[in-house]
Design an enzyme around this catalytic site. Structure first.
Site, PDB file in Angstrom:
ATOM      1  N   THR A   1       0.828  -1.214   0.000  1.00  0.00           N
ATOM      2  CA  THR A   1       0.000   0.000   0.000  1.00  0.00           C
ATOM      3  C   THR A   1       0.856   1.255   0.000  1.00  0.00           C
ATOM      4  OG1 THR A   1      -0.155   0.268   2.400  1.00  0.00           O
ATOM      5  CG2 THR A   1      -1.686  -1.286   1.375  1.00  0.00           C
ATOM      6  N   CYS A   2       0.207   2.380  -0.211  1.00  0.00           N
ATOM      7  CA  CYS A   2       0.927   3.653  -0.275  1.00  0.00           C
ATOM      8  C   CYS A   2       1.245   4.215   1.106  1.00  0.00           C
ATOM      9  CB  CYS A   2       0.125   4.667  -1.078  1.00  0.00           C
ATOM     10  SG  CYS A   2      -1.486   5.060  -0.367  1.00  0.00           S
ATOM     11  N   ASP A   3       0.803   3.535   2.172  1.00  0.00           N
ATOM     12  CA  ASP A   3       1.031   4.018   3.535  1.00  0.00           C
ATOM     13  C   ASP A   3       2.416   3.586   4.017  1.00  0.00           C
ATOM     14  OD1 ASP A   3       0.902   4.699   6.240  1.00  0.00           O
ATOM     15  OD2 ASP A   3      -1.228   4.239   6.356  1.00  0.00           O
ATOM     16  N   SER A   4       3.194   4.546   4.508  1.00  0.00           N
ATOM     17  CA  SER A   4       4.565   4.243   4.925  1.00  0.00           C
ATOM     18  C   SER A   4       4.641   3.379   6.174  1.00  0.00           C
ATOM     19  CB  SER A   4       5.347   5.544   5.157  1.00  0.00           C
ATOM     20  OG  SER A   4       4.747   6.300   6.191  1.00  0.00           O
TER      21      SER A   4
ATOM     22  N   ASN B   1      -6.358   0.287  -0.775  1.00  0.00           N
ATOM     23  CA  ASN B   1      -5.624   0.437  -2.042  1.00  0.00           C
ATOM     24  C   ASN B   1      -5.938  -0.669  -3.054  1.00  0.00           C
ATOM     25  OD1 ASN B   1      -2.377   2.026  -1.335  1.00  0.00           O
ATOM     26  ND2 ASN B   1      -4.363   2.893  -1.766  1.00  0.00           N
TER      27      ASN B   1
END
Length: 398
Positions: free
Chosen positions: A341-344, A381
């Site tokens: 996903t785009c979450d760090s 996502n």
């Protein structure tokens, strides 16, 4: 106690349970044929049956499988084929799903806080066992079941979480001081009354169950309320690389001894295994999409099947799949794993030891994820997997 049926009936039930599920000799064959863009979930048929049998024959009472651990329909049907007839549920969706898959299953609504709609719907669908931990919840159950007299009310108590790898003591549970009043009210309106507790997930302290039982016995002696049911909950552990619990039978023996010493031997006795029933019966394979130095970017992560590995930092047995084989090589390096996903924050807390030459296209198989792997997936996502296959010995494939 529900035991395995005769062999012919068991096999027939199991074949029906696996209907529609693709079956392979091993993980390598499955990954080659599936060619999945998502993670691949595995069910190990025999391991599920063996774990179910261990509880059904070893625990001194009735086992309620905690559906939250893995609610996949094929797994639920496999447990039924192995002799499991009782299921612990926490939501109306779990109830409706089980009613659809296993219409004759006995269901127990053991979540201590439920919506009014869920209580009414559950009662309409035949659920008669309800947990509570407050007077307000007791009032809801009474009203939404239409003041029914055929229900069993089971008080959730807060107990020590010493020995639990994942404590569960700060959200639910009445104290032992609050219990007498709550049990007195329940006794006035219910056909049966009981108590339940949870010593925490992955409990490595065998005596935690006995200590909880002794404390409850002391409380009951002091308040004079008689109960019909005692539910020792879940928390039964399995083996992980950095957690080695005592044998499961040791837990059963300690529980049985404490129950007898406290005079509970004639009560209805329940337990609620989730992780210990199905963890070893499942795994998930995730693919390396990119290697950047000592960082690996995967097609699954903490928003998916790897929540426990990521957020809790738990270690799982792992194997690498490449070029048609599984391997656990000796020369390894530590890698930081990132989810898709785009979450760090979608990354593993701990670094994982993998072969030095791991690269794009390799698959990492995380074992013992039959519990809280498939069940913990989100659709954030658009990354999630519905690919579930069965793994069994070649001689058993039909």
């Amino acid at each position: 106690m529900q035991l395995l049926q005769d062999y012919e009936g068991y096999v027939a039930d199991r074949e029906q349970a696996l209907a529609g599920l693709r079956r392979y000799e091993n993980e390598a064959t499955a990954l080659e044929i599936e060619q999945s863009n998502d993670a691949v979930h595995f069910l190990y048929i025999d391991k599920i049956s063996e774990a179910a049998s261990a509880f059904l024959t070893g625990f001194p009472g009735t086992c309620l499988y905690a559906a939250k651990a893995n609610p996949h329909p094929a797994l639920l049907r496999l447990l039924w084929a192995a002799g499991v007839r009782h299921f612990e549920v926490a939501s109306i969706r779990e109830i409706e799903s089980l009613r659809g898959e296993l219409p004759f299953a006995q269901l127990y609504f053991m979540h201590p806080v439920k919506s009014r709609q869920a209580i009414a719907r559950a009662y309409a669908l035949g659920v008669r066992h309800f947990a509570f931990d407050s007077l307000d919840e007791l009032r809801k159950i009474k009203q939404e079941t239409g003041h029914a007299e055929d229900i069993a009310l089971i008080l959730r108590l807060s107990v020590s979480q010493v020995g639990a790898a994942y404590p569960l003591d700060n959200k639910f549970g009445a104290t032992l001081m609050e219990a007498p009043l709550l049990l007195t009210h329940a006794r006035q309106i219910a056909d049966k009354v009981g108590v339940t507790f949870h010593v925490g997930s992955q409990c490595l302290e065998v005596e935690a169950y006995a200590n909880a039982i002794y404390n409850i016995a002391n409380m009951l002696d002091g308040c004079g309320v008689e109960i019909d049911i005692i539910d020792v909950g879940g928390g039964f552990p399995i083996s992980y690389p950095d957690m080695e619990p005592a044998p499961l039978q040791d837990y059963f023996d300690v529980i049985e001894k404490a129950l007898k010493e406290c005079g509970f031997g004639d009560l209805e006795i329940f337990c609620e295994p989730g992780r210990a029933m199905v963890a070893a019966g499942g795994a998930v394979a995730v693919r390396v999409e990119l290697r950047r130095g000592q960082s690996l970017y995967l097609n699954d992560g903490t928003y998916g099947s790897l929540f426990d590995a990521g957020q809790l930092g738990w270690a799982f047995p792992v194997e690498l799949y490449r070029a048609g084989r599984l391997e656990v090589p000796s020369e390894t390096s530590l890698f930081q794993l990132y989810g898709p996903t785009c979450d760090s924050i979608d990354k593993m807390k701990e670094h994982l030891a993998l072969p030095d030459d791991v690269c794009e296209g390799d698959w990492i198989i995380f074992r013992h994820l039959g519990a809280y792997g498939y069940a913990m997936q989100t659709k954030f996502n658009g990354f999630y997997s519905e690919t579930m296959v069965a793994i069994e010995a070649a001689s058993e494939i039909v």
